[in-house]
Design an enzyme around this catalytic site. Sequence first.
Site, short mmCIF file in Angstrom:
data_model
loop_
_atom_site.label_atom_id
_atom_site.label_comp_id
_atom_site.label_asym_id
_atom_site.label_seq_id
_atom_site.Cartn_x
_atom_site.Cartn_y
_atom_site.Cartn_z
N TYR A 119 -5.75 5.33 -7.21
CA TYR A 119 -5.97 5.25 -5.77
C TYR A 119 -7.37 4.73 -5.53
CZ TYR A 119 -6.62 6.80 -0.92
OH TYR A 119 -6.87 6.85 0.43
N TYR A 157 0.85 -1.20 0.00
CA TYR A 157 0.00 0.00 0.00
C TYR A 157 0.88 1.25 0.00
CZ TYR A 157 -4.32 2.57 1.07
OH TYR A 157 -5.43 3.39 1.02
#
Length: 388
Positions: free
Chosen positions: A341, A297
């Site tokens: 995103y 991430y």
Amino acid sequence: MSVRGRDTLGGRAAIVGIGATEFSKDSGRSELKLAVEAVHTALDDAGLTPADVDGMVTFTMDTNPEITVAQAAGIGELSFFSRVHYGGGAACATVQQAALAVASGVAEVVVCYRAFNERSGRRFGSGVQRREPSAEGAALGWNLPFGLLTPASWVAMAAQRYLHAYGLTPDAFGHVAVLDRKYAATNPAAYFHGKPITLADHEASRWIVEPLRLLDCCQETDGGQAVVVTTPERARDLPHPPAVITAAAQGAGRAQEQMTSFYRDDLSGLPEMSVVARQLWRTSGLAPADIDVGILYDHFTPFVLMQLEEFGFCGPGEAADFVAEERLPMNTHGGQLGEAYLHGMNGIAEAVRQLRGTSVNQIPGASRALVTAGTGVPTSGLILGSDG
């Protein structure tokens, strides 16, 4: 799963379908429509229909309730529905929830989804503007008066301490940005397709909050992503090789807050990700050397370095060199810095593609993938493996 013992979830569920909308800065349609498009695409990929679905999982931040998406997508009765908290930290936990439901027989086909207009609509990067007072947000009251108003400012505090602790400069973060953009440049689905960057580009990008530059911060995206989870038995009859859920974990650390855990003894690491790492390694019986590709991430580059260290791929303060030397194929879709995103859900899809052998940046022979969720918050992670 106990933080002290191995669990029995591994191998009892698999991801069999992935689907996404296009990734853009202005989708021109509602978040519900984005969610339904992603769900339909994932079901088509899995060779299943809406009538096969009996479970759904999403994020607490998603504006699309499970029953609303089910109705709009043509899904009928549900025996399981769930939401996971803490923003991007929920990404891998949605799959864990689905796997738990499948393994226990509560549901047979569970869809995990995330959809938002995060550029044209609500922008998470704006931080705490117009937030109502709550117990959950009380910790922010200790930080807002000092100007810590946005996610970048919260991460900058930990990033500055990391650099100080290991005698590094902000250039250390540039290796993550360059690697992500390298893979995004060859990914047609990525927003930054055809746009690689150099370390010089990173260093020349403007400050957002020191020591973070523009190219240390993920983009804002409109889009949707969904994945389909079912039993290994049912997976054998479906079109694609399954991505078996070898291990799944959630983690929150001591003195945990949401992005502002500044009162811990040490700010140079991510204790919540350490909890996840220990659980994944213990349950899977694997070690860092067994991982073929990492999908970490990357909402902010410093936390990618800290994750590598928490998982034991390298020692404390060594992650910048580890990334620069490309010792682990990482974020082969371009990550959230380069592709999109989507609170990490697109990273799960990339791990599935790697195991299927269909990634545009395919790692030869990839059979085990590590995926992590949001950092700085209570978080989650997955180890996915190819069938057999």
